[in-house]
Design an enzyme around this catalytic site. Structure first.
Site, PDB file in Angstrom:
ATOM      1  N   GLU A   1       0.812  -1.223   0.000  1.00 45.66           N
ATOM      2  CA  GLU A   1       0.000   0.000   0.000  1.00 45.66           C
ATOM      3  C   GLU A   1       0.843   1.269   0.000  1.00 45.66           C
ATOM      4  O   GLU A   1       0.507   2.244  -0.663  1.00 45.66           O
ATOM      5  CB  GLU A   1      -0.967  -0.001   1.199  1.00 45.66           C
ATOM      6  CG  GLU A   1      -2.151  -0.951   1.046  1.00 45.66           C
ATOM      7  CD  GLU A   1      -1.801  -2.407   1.342  1.00 45.66           C
ATOM      8  OE1 GLU A   1      -0.727  -2.651   1.930  1.00 45.66           O
ATOM      9  OE2 GLU A   1      -2.588  -3.308   0.991  1.00 45.66           O
TER      10      GLU A   1
ATOM     11  N   HIS B   1     -10.952  -4.735   8.164  1.00 47.70           N
ATOM     12  CA  HIS B   1     -11.570  -4.506   6.853  1.00 47.70           C
ATOM     13  C   HIS B   1     -12.707  -3.487   6.963  1.00 47.70           C
ATOM     14  O   HIS B   1     -12.971  -2.764   6.018  1.00 47.70           O
ATOM     15  CB  HIS B   1     -12.148  -5.805   6.285  1.00 47.70           C
ATOM     16  CG  HIS B   1     -11.115  -6.740   5.731  1.00 47.70           C
ATOM     17  ND1 HIS B   1     -10.148  -7.308   6.507  1.00 47.70           N
ATOM     18  CD2 HIS B   1     -10.909  -7.212   4.474  1.00 47.70           C
ATOM     19  CE1 HIS B   1      -9.388  -8.097   5.751  1.00 47.70           C
ATOM     20  NE2 HIS B   1      -9.827  -8.047   4.511  1.00 47.70           N
TER      21      HIS B   1
END
Lengths: 362, 325
Positions: B60, B129
């Site tokens: 990321e 999440h």
């Protein structure tokens, strides 16, 4: 199976590349770059200028007339040899010690002083100067360099992105992500690690079990080379080669330069005697990039003491004038700061802008 | 007009901008060949080619940093962070870097990046999440944080975000991706950033919400209506900066407010809204402004999720507290 095999020959594979030895003699004629006498003199002028600038910057900092400053003496060959191999359209993403490269890429000196003082005008690159301001977060510029190098590739530009970090920077996650992304995308990028042996106080031996930083290129599937970072010709030749390969679509390169910073990490209270010995300092000063290049140029009849003294005086005058220009720049205001956060002021900042305009008009 | 789910509207927005501007690039983990784990980029690589819609290595921070580099060479990157719970891996690239680049270039360099990312609870995802982390982003000067609550807004807001020259964090509530369809124009249109929407008019109390909580608030308003309480519902749409003008106008009319967020209570968007209301409209208030929020724990995946998440019942309770003050 022989698990020892992986690292068996690694030091030979990444043997230090050198052209000019400590005595100023060419030891690697095959790789001697094609530079005119005028180019060679220009490289010397830039190194001397930068050494003087470092001395003056330290003095100005001690007088409280400069802000953040990271000394550069010792690293001139690594910084300027690599920058000299660039073209105007190449993009520099520097670390915080890499102000000299910005200056030679086109950032006016008075703006470099403004950067040091935290003035936003110090961050405004003149039109056509492809660079961003020195990065404070160690390694953050490395992933960005992969992006600029990919952007250049997508646009078919005949240009590269080049970034600088130190031996400590090569421990950051962003270092690995950056070189890996660059390799995966074939970015037109060069990653220079100036291994000056200390990340503030922590020696390079404690950063990693890797024998060289250059070998980290292997895991990313890109080229890597270890260069004598006190030899400006070797740094120039390696960068020039990396640049050519990058624009020819042959991928990015990791260059490790073996160098040393003579001064403290920054001027904010670091004391190198706490972590380095005088012997080590002396040993590295014998390798000095300017001393050996001076010997080389003098042997060729291209340099004299008078010329150098004249250059030093001229440099001091230039620095004086730049300090004056920085002093004459109106101080950074909060109103300015609010104005440069967004393209258009959002409502919260509109309100705060009014508040600070009022405060700062008094 | 076509009937679209929110995810279809999001894909449509990216398609529109990929067509409009060759500088727009869409990329991220599984975004290319696979069309994204939620199919947000379905068909885009096929339509626009691998040069413009592509997969990245799984890192990321690399995605964030690369987006900045691409923006520095004139592109308009639209990276996807696969789940917003992974944002911690890219915090420096977002908050330390892209949010500050305009400032760090003395105002000269635009940073037209739209970071898209799914978030939000109620769909039984694993740890990290579902978390609502918009508060982290809202604290960073230089960023815009946009959270659509419906397909129409999602398309218009995403197009506006991609066209904006400053970085936008565009958060897509997973529960809303396919929960309903509505009419969405096939042609291009924009919805203004930084502007809230009044979703339901009312006279007794103002409910301020965003994302999935807009729907819980609307449901609560329907129930309250049965008890004779008329609730106005405001959808923030952009949570940083907040459109206080619309909120204050409503509160001055209703004299009561409840602010709803799915995130934990501490240091959130709702706290900001409450502060602003009391700073600017305290003399209009008949009762304290209350908050509906999740408890200050990590997200409760997945067995306790239904209790942990605020819902229309918890909103109705708080409204009753405000009405009976």
């Amino acid at each position: 199976m022989n698990l020892k095999r992986t690292l068996e020959n690694i030091e030979n594979q990444f043997e230090m590349f050198q052209i000019l030895n400590e005595e100023g003699e060419i030891v690697n004629e095959d790789f001697m770059p094609d530079l005119s006498d005028e180019d060679l003199k220009e490289i010397m002028r830039r190194m001397v200028y930068t050494r003087i600038l470092d001395q003056r910057s330290i003095a100005l900092n001690r007088q409280g007339r400069l802000g953040f400053y990271a000394p550069t003496a010792g690293q001139e060959a690594s910084q300027l040899g690599s920058q000299f191999a660039l073209e105007k359209e190449d993009f520099i993403l520097p670390g915080y010690r890499d102000v000299p490269q910005l200056i030679w890429h086109g950032l006016p000196l008075y703006q470099a002083f403004l950067f040091s003082r935290g003035h936003h005008k110090g961050n405004q690159m003149p039109e056509g100067v492809n660079a961003v301001s020195p990065q404070i977060i160690i390694g953050a510029q490395i992933t960005q360099t992969a992006g600029v190098g990919l952007g250049y590739k997508k646009r078919g530009e005949n240009a590269v992105a080049i970034t600088y970090t130190g031996d400590g920077g090569a421990s950051q996650g962003d270092f690995y992500e950056g070189i890996n992304f660059a390799g995966a995308f074939g970015a037109q990028a060069i990653f220079v690690v100036q291994n000056n042996r200390f990340a503030i106080s922590v020696p390079v031996e404690k950063q990693s079990a890797a024998q060289t930083i250059a070998q980290k290129a292997v895991a990313a599937g890109i080229e890597g080379i270890q260069v004598d970072g006190m030899d400006v010709l070797a740094v120039y030749a390696a960068t020039k080669d990396a640049r050519e390969r990058a624009v020819n679509g042959e991928g990015p390169t990791l260059i490790e330069t073996l160098t040393y910073r003579y001064g403290p990490h920054t001027m904010a209270g670091d004391d190198p005697t706490r972590y380095r010995t005088e012997d080590e300092d002396n040993e590295w000063e014998k390798k000095d990039p300017i001393v050996r290049f001076r010997k080389f140029l003098e042997a060729k009849g291209l340099w004299s003491e008078e010329e150098e003294n004249e250059l030093i005086e001229k440099t001091k005058e230039e620095i004086k004038a730049a300090v004056k220009e920085a002093d004459n720049t109106p101080k950074q205001t909060v109103t300015d700061l609010i104005g440069i956060m967004h393209e258009e002021l959002p409502s919260n900042l509109k309100e705060q802008m009014e508040e600070y305009k009022e405060k700062e008009s008094k | 007009m076509a009937q679209m789910t929110m995810i279809q509207a999001i894909t449509d927005a990216m398609r529109t901008e990929l067509k409009n501007d060759e500088n727009v690039l869409v990329f991220g983990e599984d975004v290319g060949q696979n069309g994204g784990v939620f199919r947000a980029t379905e068909g885009l690589q096929k339509e626009f080619g691998e040069d413009r819609v592509f997969d990245t290595p799984l890192a990321e921070s690399g995605i964030g940093g690369m987006s900045i580099g691409l923006a520095l060479t004139g592109f308009r990157p639209v990276p996807e962070i696969q789940f917003f719970g992974f944002v911690y891996e890219v915090m420096d690239a977002i908050s330390g870097q892209m949010a500050r680049y305009r400032y760090r270039s003395g105002g000269t360099r635009p940073m037209p990046i739209t970071v898209r990312s799914p978030f939000g609870g109620g769909v039984h995802t694993p740890e990290l999440h579902a978390d609502s982390l918009e508060g982290l982003m809202a604290q960073q000067p230089g960023l815009r944080v946009v959270i659509p609550s419906n397909p129409y807004d999602a398309k218009g807001l995403l197009i506006s975000s991609i066209r904006n020259n400053d970085p936008v964090i565009f958060l897509e509530h997973m529960k809303l991706y396919r929960s309903f369809r509505e009419e969405v124009p096939e042609e291009e249109y924009t919805v203004d950033l930084d502007k809230a929407a009044v979703k339901r008019e009312g006279t007794d109390v103002t409910l301020v919400a965003y994302g999935a909580m807009v729907h819980s608030s609307l449901k609560a308003a329907e129930e309250l209506e049965k008890d004779g309480i008329s609730a106005e519902v405001i959808d923030l749409r952009t949570v940083s900066p907040v459109d206080y003008e619309t909120i204050l106008e409503s509160v001055k009319k209703t004299n009561r407010a409840v602010v709803v967020q799915e995130a934990q209570k501490q240091a959130g968007i709702a706290a900001n809204v409450v502060s602003e209301i009391q700073e600017k409209a305290i003399l209009h208030l008949e009762a304290p402004v209350l908050r509906v929020a999740a408890p200050d724990t990590v997200y409760a995946f997945t067995q306790a999720e239904e209790v942990w998440l605020p819902n229309h019942n918890t909103i109705v309770e708080k409204v009753n507290d405000v009405m009976n003050f």
